[in-house]
Scaffold this active site. Structure first.
Site, PDB file in Angstrom:
ATOM      1  N   GLU A  96     -30.644  20.757  10.946  1.00 13.39           N
ATOM      2  CA  GLU A  96     -30.068  19.952   9.864  1.00 13.39           C
ATOM      3  C   GLU A  96     -28.790  19.305  10.363  1.00 13.39           C
ATOM      4  OE1 GLU A  96     -29.388  22.641   6.618  1.00 13.39           O
ATOM      5  OE2 GLU A  96     -31.274  23.696   7.004  1.00 13.39           O
ATOM      6  N   LYS A 102     -24.994  18.298  10.324  1.00 19.32           N
ATOM      7  CA  LYS A 102     -23.791  18.968   9.801  1.00 19.32           C
ATOM      8  C   LYS A 102     -22.866  17.912   9.213  1.00 19.32           C
ATOM      9  CE  LYS A 102     -20.251  22.316  11.134  1.00 19.32           C
ATOM     10  NZ  LYS A 102     -19.098  21.558  10.616  1.00 19.32           N
ATOM     11  N   ASP A 151     -19.706  16.330   7.322  1.00 21.75           N
ATOM     12  CA  ASP A 151     -18.284  16.661   7.341  1.00 21.75           C
ATOM     13  C   ASP A 151     -17.699  16.420   5.965  1.00 21.75           C
ATOM     14  OD1 ASP A 151     -15.994  17.575   8.451  1.00 21.75           O
ATOM     15  OD2 ASP A 151     -15.466  15.733   9.503  1.00 21.75           O
ATOM     16  N   TYR A 159     -28.005  22.278   0.955  1.00 20.20           N
ATOM     17  CA  TYR A 159     -28.882  22.678   2.054  1.00 20.20           C
ATOM     18  C   TYR A 159     -29.125  24.167   2.184  1.00 20.20           C
ATOM     19  CZ  TYR A 159     -24.096  22.941   3.848  1.00 20.20           C
ATOM     20  OH  TYR A 159     -22.757  23.187   3.970  1.00 20.20           O
ATOM     21  N   LYS A 184     -21.608  21.116  17.879  1.00 20.20           N
ATOM     22  CA  LYS A 184     -20.617  20.096  17.529  1.00 20.20           C
ATOM     23  C   LYS A 184     -20.706  18.911  18.489  1.00 20.20           C
ATOM     24  CE  LYS A 184     -17.909  20.633  14.683  1.00 20.20           C
ATOM     25  NZ  LYS A 184     -16.698  21.420  14.460  1.00 20.20           N
ATOM     26  N   CYS A 191      14.917  -3.464   9.783  1.00 24.55           N
ATOM     27  CA  CYS A 191      13.670  -4.154   9.440  1.00 24.55           C
ATOM     28  C   CYS A 191      13.341  -5.221  10.482  1.00 24.55           C
ATOM     29  CB  CYS A 191      13.795  -4.796   8.057  1.00 24.55           C
ATOM     30  SG  CYS A 191      12.350  -5.772   7.577  1.00 24.55           S
ATOM     31  N   CYS A 207      13.789  -8.845   8.442  1.00 22.46           N
ATOM     32  CA  CYS A 207      15.048  -9.345   7.858  1.00 22.46           C
ATOM     33  C   CYS A 207      16.287  -8.649   8.415  1.00 22.46           C
ATOM     34  CB  CYS A 207      15.014  -9.206   6.335  1.00 22.46           C
ATOM     35  SG  CYS A 207      15.031  -7.492   5.763  1.00 22.46           S
ATOM     36  N   CYS A 210      12.246  -0.719   4.040  1.00 28.06           N
ATOM     37  CA  CYS A 210      13.260  -1.759   4.032  1.00 28.06           C
ATOM     38  C   CYS A 210      13.698  -1.950   2.581  1.00 28.06           C
ATOM     39  CB  CYS A 210      12.690  -3.070   4.580  1.00 28.06           C
ATOM     40  SG  CYS A 210      13.795  -4.485   4.300  1.00 28.06           S
ATOM     41  N   CYS A 215      13.370  -9.963   1.784  1.00 29.01           N
ATOM     42  CA  CYS A 215      12.520  -9.693   2.948  1.00 29.01           C
ATOM     43  C   CYS A 215      11.193 -10.414   2.752  1.00 29.01           C
ATOM     44  CB  CYS A 215      12.305  -8.184   3.088  1.00 29.01           C
ATOM     45  SG  CYS A 215      11.375  -7.708   4.563  1.00 29.01           S
TER      46      CYS A 215
END
Length: 667
Positions: free
Chosen positions: A111, A113, A115, A222, A309, A404, A407, A422, A428
């Protein structure tokens, strides 16, 4: 046919249609017809609350609020799985179980797997009884109200199901749904979710099941537990579960040898990228339940199963530079610019670095060779430096910017937050352009003929410096813009004019108050009715509104305390935008609550909060969210907010239980 028989028939039909749509992918009626039947059932249930059923299809929308999730002991322990990472690991596992079973023929079930977030769901007499998270394997959190909102979880089984059993699986967030959720966050200037798995897991612990219902979660099941003595094998159990109505993935096979297992793994190591969900491997199980029982368990895992895995797709490339993006809320996002490299089927040139802490943790230097991975198979991210010893001895760590990049204003970082900001809200350029782009977006003002690039052109041409300026634009002003013809200029001006009819809740979302998304904007609009009431609301009054917390309340108060924002609202009012909610005419069932104002708080057993509110309004009453001297009754369930309880007692307002509310309604 009696009312109860009508209700039962509709429930049965809707359960079957859910099964046809979500499990078999073979709908037999249209979405419209399904919705009409659901509305008919909802109306009958509202009018006849004595026939309430927690597993009715109408309960999918949620509404239950859980402040603290009850810890529940698993009747059958949820074990972990041992992991393998190579063909050699699998062959070693096969040799061990062959030795224990005495070299008899063994079949395996393979089956995928998935996540996601592990879940155990208990069914009794064909009805969903309880859903519990994995927790530590011995006990987990009761998240039943949230799991019931997931459409692929059957509330009522059909067929020859056992009287009681558990079924295990994963709550997953499909990749397309995850991307859509992130687009919505980016629309309001918020940080996107990192990956589908964590988002699915976090969704299960949201306190309001109505919010869970809005997320496109799915449940893949499952493993049956507690009934294996009635069946003979895992593969048979999977087919039985499908027949009972469960969403059991079709991508599983019965393998007669470990060679067939390895072929399955090799196929899905490539084909998994075409799936709508994240997968991180293959689970291999001994098929025969008697053999499973003989093999037994170690202290933490079954001996009869193992997880293979997949290797995370990872490449190395050169970090060429780091740039910093400014969002409409002023949030600074660092981005790694990479030497282009192919990863998981796409060319990757940039990767997320999240924030200053992440850069420091990775100890990055420009020209480093770095490992890049697709976080959650979607967003490229740097996970480390290949070999720090090969750096130029004169290289220095990347220093996060202090000002920033647009600006040059000094950045700030609030205590407890990972992001730098900022603070130059009104000066800005990316923030100003971003706010206007948000204002015109589809879920906000939806101004036809005006896109993000045109907004940037309008700003750079000094034609707009705020979204209020849009309503003063003339066709002759926009015609000289790049790629702007007579017709497109007309469409733009017409679109701006038409946006004046957009309802108040969308205008409130459009003006861009931080943390006020679509849902919050609707709640605030419905509660305060107009912008003037909202502008005058205090922090305390705001947090007494259902589902408005400190962070949102603080942001709303700060927004309207700003003189420039007040001026913007005044201008928008003058241009004719909708700043008052239009009340819909309500057909009353009775006038028993006429002239009475109710506040509903807490978690209820018979009704949801929304159902109680609907009953109040259908019988002539008004529903308020904050308690005042004008409140006549408080309908209180479990976990009522302490601030509301204290205020109700202080003002001597009668507090009704569910039963007392029913009595008041019928007397």
């Amino acid at each position: 046919m009696t009312v109860l028989e009508q209700i039962q028939q509709l429930r049965s039909e809707l359960h079957q249609h859910n099964y046809q749509y979500y499990i078999l992918d073979q709908p037999v009626i249209s979405d419209f017809d399904f919705d009409q039947k659901l509305k008919q059932l909802q109306a009958l249930e509202n009018a006849n609350p004595e026939f309430f059923d927690p597993n009715s299809p109408t309960q999918r929308v949620g509404g239950a609020v859980t402040k603290n999730f009850e810890t529940v002991e698993h009747e059958y322990r949820m074990y972990s799985l041992d992991n393998s990472y190579s063909e050699a690991d699998l062959l070693d596992w096969e040799a061990r179980i062959q030795k224990m079973l005495g070299n008899v023929p063994i079949q395996y079930v393979c089956e995928l797997k998935y996540d996601g977030a592990s879940i155990s769901i208990t069914y009794e007499n064909g009805k969903l009884l309880r859903a519990v998270t994995r927790g530590d394997g011995f006990q987990g959190d009761d998240v039943t109200a949230n799991v019931k909102t997931i459409s692929s979880v059957p509330l009522q089984l059909h067929g020859d199901y056992p009287s009681k059993f558990d079924i295990r699986g994963e709550i997953v967030l499909p990749i397309a749904g995850f991307n859509k959720m992130n687009e919505a966050l980016l629309d309001i200037g918020e940080q996107p979710y990192s990956n589908p798995r964590n988002t699915a897991s976090g969704s299960l612990k949201l306190q309001d099941s109505a919010e869970v219902a809005k997320r496109p979660l799915e449940c893949l099941l499952y493993n049956t537990v507690g009934i294996n003595h009635e069946l003979d094998s895992q593969f048979t159990a999977l087919q039985k579960a499908r027949n009972w109505g469960f969403n059991v993935p079709q991508h599983s096979i019965l393998a007669n040898s470990i060679a067939e297992v390895l072929a399955f793994i090799a196929h899905w190591d490539v084909a998994r990228h075409d799936l709508p969900y994240e997968t991180d491997g293959v689970v291999v199980k001994v098929n025969n339940f008697n053999q499973q029982e003989e093999l037994g368990y170690t202290a933490k895992a079954p001996r009869w199963a193992i997880a293979y895995k997949f290797k995370a797709e990872q490449v190395s490339t050169i970090l060429e530079s780091i740039t910093y993006q400014v969002g409409r809320t002023g949030a600074i996002t660092p981005v790694a610019n990479l030497k282009p490299v192919q990863l998981a089927g796409t060319i990757v040139k940039r990767a997320s670095l999240h924030n200053a802490d992440q850069i420091e943790k990775l100890d990055l230097r420009l020209s480093d060779e770095v490992y890049v991975e697709k976080g959650g198979e979607i967003i490229p991210k740097i996970i480390g430096v290949v070999d720090p010893t090969k750096r130029d001895i004169f290289s220095i760590p990347v220093i996060y910017i202090t000002h920033c990049p647009e600006c040059n204003t000094e950045l700030i970082r609030k205590e407890g937050e990972a992001q730098h900001y900022c603070p130059n809200y009104n000066g800005c350029a990316p923030q100003i352009i971003g706010r206007i782009q948000h204002f015109i977006s589809r879920k906000a003002m939806d101004i036809e003929g005006l896109g993000g690039e045109t907004v940037a052109l309008l700003y750079k041409s000094n034609l707009v410096t705020s979204y209020a300026d849009l309503y003063e634009l003339k066709k002759e002003q926009v015609l000289p813009l790049e790629r702007m013809a007579e017709k497109s200029a007309e469409n733009l001006i017409t679109g701006i004019e038409k946006s004046k009819q957009v309802p108040f809740e969308r205008v409130l979302f459009a003006i861009g108050i931080r943390y006020v998304g679509e849902t919050v904007a609707k709640k605030l609009a419905q509660h305060y009715k107009n912008i003037d009431n909202l502008m005058q609301a205090t922090h305390l009054e705001l947090i007494l509104v259902d589902e408005i917390g400190d962070r949102i309340a603080e942001s709303v108060v700060q927004f309207f305390a700003d003189a420039d924002n007040k001026l913007l609202i005044q201008r928008l009012k003058q241009y004719g935008l909708q700043f008052e909610i239009v009340e819909k005419e309500l057909v009353l069932e009775s006038t028993v609550f006429s002239g009475k104002t109710f506040v509903v708080s807490g978690v209820f057993t018979k009704y949801s909060r929304d159902q109680i509110k609907a009953v109040i309004e259908a019988n002539g009453g008004k529903v308020g969210s904050s308690i005042s001297s004008k409140t006549h009754y408080v309908v209180a369930g479990d976990n009522m907010g302490p601030a509301k309880l204290e205020k109700a007692n202080k003002l001597n307002i009668p507090i009704l239980s569910e039963v007392e509310f029913d009595t008041l309604l019928t007397n």
